[in-house]
Design a protein around this motif. Sequence first.
Motif, PDB file in Angstrom:
ATOM      1  N   ARG A 196       8.875  12.510  10.977  1.00  0.00           N
ATOM      2  CA  ARG A 196       8.670  13.155   9.677  1.00  0.00           C
ATOM      3  C   ARG A 196       9.602  12.567   8.630  1.00  0.00           C
ATOM      4  O   ARG A 196       9.205  12.319   7.495  1.00  0.00           O
ATOM      5  CB  ARG A 196       8.901  14.664   9.796  1.00  0.00           C
ATOM      6  CG  ARG A 196       7.695  15.414  10.278  1.00  0.00           C
ATOM      7  CD  ARG A 196       7.921  16.928  10.167  1.00  0.00           C
ATOM      8  NE  ARG A 196       7.430  17.538  11.374  1.00  0.00           N
ATOM      9  CZ  ARG A 196       8.168  18.026  12.360  1.00  0.00           C
ATOM     10  NH1 ARG A 196       9.459  18.037  12.289  1.00  0.00           N
ATOM     11  NH2 ARG A 196       7.598  18.539  13.431  1.00  0.00           N
ATOM     12  N   ALA A 197      10.863  12.339   9.018  1.00  0.00           N
ATOM     13  CA  ALA A 197      11.832  11.759   8.081  1.00  0.00           C
ATOM     14  C   ALA A 197      11.392  10.345   7.676  1.00  0.00           C
ATOM     15  O   ALA A 197      11.469   9.974   6.503  1.00  0.00           O
ATOM     16  CB  ALA A 197      13.218  11.737   8.703  1.00  0.00           C
ATOM     17  N   GLU A 198      10.938   9.560   8.636  1.00  0.00           N
ATOM     18  CA  GLU A 198      10.449   8.216   8.326  1.00  0.00           C
ATOM     19  C   GLU A 198       9.236   8.286   7.398  1.00  0.00           C
ATOM     20  O   GLU A 198       9.098   7.480   6.476  1.00  0.00           O
ATOM     21  CB  GLU A 198      10.071   7.478   9.609  1.00  0.00           C
ATOM     22  CG  GLU A 198      11.240   7.024  10.433  1.00  0.00           C
ATOM     23  CD  GLU A 198      10.812   6.318  11.717  1.00  0.00           C
ATOM     24  OE1 GLU A 198       9.635   5.908  11.821  1.00  0.00           O
ATOM     25  OE2 GLU A 198      11.653   6.184  12.606  1.00  0.00           O
ATOM     26  N   GLY A 199       8.363   9.253   7.640  1.00  0.00           N
ATOM     27  CA  GLY A 199       7.180   9.425   6.796  1.00  0.00           C
ATOM     28  C   GLY A 199       7.566   9.749   5.364  1.00  0.00           C
ATOM     29  O   GLY A 199       6.979   9.218   4.417  1.00  0.00           O
ATOM     30  N   ARG A 200       8.575  10.618   5.197  1.00  0.00           N
ATOM     31  CA  ARG A 200       9.027  10.940   3.840  1.00  0.00           C
ATOM     32  C   ARG A 200       9.582   9.696   3.158  1.00  0.00           C
ATOM     33  O   ARG A 200       9.305   9.448   1.980  1.00  0.00           O
ATOM     34  CB  ARG A 200      10.093  12.041   3.886  1.00  0.00           C
ATOM     35  CG  ARG A 200       9.528  13.429   4.109  1.00  0.00           C
ATOM     36  CD  ARG A 200      10.588  14.508   3.921  1.00  0.00           C
ATOM     37  NE  ARG A 200      11.685  14.438   4.884  1.00  0.00           N
ATOM     38  CZ  ARG A 200      11.682  15.034   6.073  1.00  0.00           C
ATOM     39  NH1 ARG A 200      10.650  15.766   6.447  1.00  0.00           N
ATOM     40  NH2 ARG A 200      12.718  14.924   6.879  1.00  0.00           N
ATOM     41  N   GLY A 201      10.340   8.901   3.884  1.00  0.00           N
ATOM     42  CA  GLY A 201      10.882   7.662   3.314  1.00  0.00           C
ATOM     43  C   GLY A 201       9.786   6.691   2.924  1.00  0.00           C
ATOM     44  O   GLY A 201       9.838   6.067   1.859  1.00  0.00           O
ATOM     45  N   LEU A 202       8.777   6.572   3.776  1.00  0.00           N
ATOM     46  CA  LEU A 202       7.672   5.662   3.478  1.00  0.00           C
ATOM     47  C   LEU A 202       6.848   6.153   2.290  1.00  0.00           C
ATOM     48  O   LEU A 202       6.372   5.352   1.482  1.00  0.00           O
ATOM     49  CB  LEU A 202       6.779   5.499   4.709  1.00  0.00           C
ATOM     50  CG  LEU A 202       7.408   4.703   5.862  1.00  0.00           C
ATOM     51  CD1 LEU A 202       6.499   4.751   7.080  1.00  0.00           C
ATOM     52  CD2 LEU A 202       7.684   3.274   5.454  1.00  0.00           C
ATOM     53  N   GLU A 244       8.805   5.210  -0.782  1.00  0.00           N
ATOM     54  CA  GLU A 244       8.683   3.766  -1.018  1.00  0.00           C
ATOM     55  C   GLU A 244       7.289   3.426  -1.555  1.00  0.00           C
ATOM     56  O   GLU A 244       7.144   2.600  -2.462  1.00  0.00           O
ATOM     57  CB  GLU A 244       8.933   3.017   0.286  1.00  0.00           C
ATOM     58  CG  GLU A 244       8.897   1.510   0.148  1.00  0.00           C
ATOM     59  CD  GLU A 244       9.161   0.785   1.458  1.00  0.00           C
ATOM     60  OE1 GLU A 244       9.037  -0.441   1.467  1.00  0.00           O
ATOM     61  OE2 GLU A 244       9.483   1.448   2.462  1.00  0.00           O
ATOM     62  N   ASN A 245       6.270   4.089  -1.033  1.00  0.00           N
ATOM     63  CA  ASN A 245       4.905   3.867  -1.501  1.00  0.00           C
ATOM     64  C   ASN A 245       4.764   4.242  -2.970  1.00  0.00           C
ATOM     65  O   ASN A 245       4.134   3.516  -3.747  1.00  0.00           O
ATOM     66  CB  ASN A 245       3.931   4.685  -0.645  1.00  0.00           C
ATOM     67  CG  ASN A 245       2.496   4.335  -0.905  1.00  0.00           C
ATOM     68  OD1 ASN A 245       2.175   3.218  -1.265  1.00  0.00           O
ATOM     69  ND2 ASN A 245       1.611   5.307  -0.728  1.00  0.00           N
ATOM     70  N   ALA A 246       5.356   5.355  -3.363  1.00  0.00           N
ATOM     71  CA  ALA A 246       5.286   5.775  -4.768  1.00  0.00           C
ATOM     72  C   ALA A 246       5.965   4.756  -5.674  1.00  0.00           C
ATOM     73  O   ALA A 246       5.459   4.421  -6.751  1.00  0.00           O
ATOM     74  CB  ALA A 246       5.930   7.147  -4.933  1.00  0.00           C
ATOM     75  N   THR A 247       7.120   4.241  -5.232  1.00  0.00           N
ATOM     76  CA  THR A 247       7.832   3.228  -6.009  1.00  0.00           C
ATOM     77  C   THR A 247       6.987   1.967  -6.152  1.00  0.00           C
ATOM     78  O   THR A 247       6.881   1.394  -7.247  1.00  0.00           O
ATOM     79  CB  THR A 247       9.171   2.881  -5.324  1.00  0.00           C
ATOM     80  OG1 THR A 247       9.937   4.071  -5.183  1.00  0.00           O
ATOM     81  CG2 THR A 247       9.944   1.850  -6.099  1.00  0.00           C
ATOM     82  N   LEU A 248       6.378   1.551  -5.059  1.00  0.00           N
ATOM     83  CA  LEU A 248       5.547   0.343  -5.107  1.00  0.00           C
ATOM     84  C   LEU A 248       4.317   0.541  -5.991  1.00  0.00           C
ATOM     85  O   LEU A 248       3.911  -0.375  -6.712  1.00  0.00           O
ATOM     86  CB  LEU A 248       5.135  -0.062  -3.696  1.00  0.00           C
ATOM     87  CG  LEU A 248       6.263  -0.599  -2.810  1.00  0.00           C
ATOM     88  CD1 LEU A 248       5.768  -0.814  -1.396  1.00  0.00           C
ATOM     89  CD2 LEU A 248       6.849  -1.869  -3.373  1.00  0.00           C
TER      90      LEU A 248
END
Length: 94
Positions: free
Chosen positions: A42-48, A51-55
């Motif tokens: 879940r933590a990795e998913g939040r990070g991704l 990152e997706n929003a930034t990209l």
Amino acid sequence: MKVWLAVGGLALGALSACGPSKELRQVRAEAKSLREEASTLRAEGRGLRAENATLKTKVRALEDDLEELTRERDELKLAASKPAPAPSKKAGRK
């Protein structure tokens, strides 16, 4: 007397069997491990997702830049395709 001993032995055997079994402890340990793994995922998913929003923001900015550059290029092509004005003749020379 033998009957009472037999009943007592069965009762003690049944009580000792009521405790957590080896399989139950193993399943609990596995469940705990899976909960920890799910938490990590879940933590990795939040990070991704962050990152997706930034990209996506960067992509939108690049698309806007591309659109502006394409528009400028088209305007320059249009200006270059027009014939140059004819030079005016200077008065007094033949």
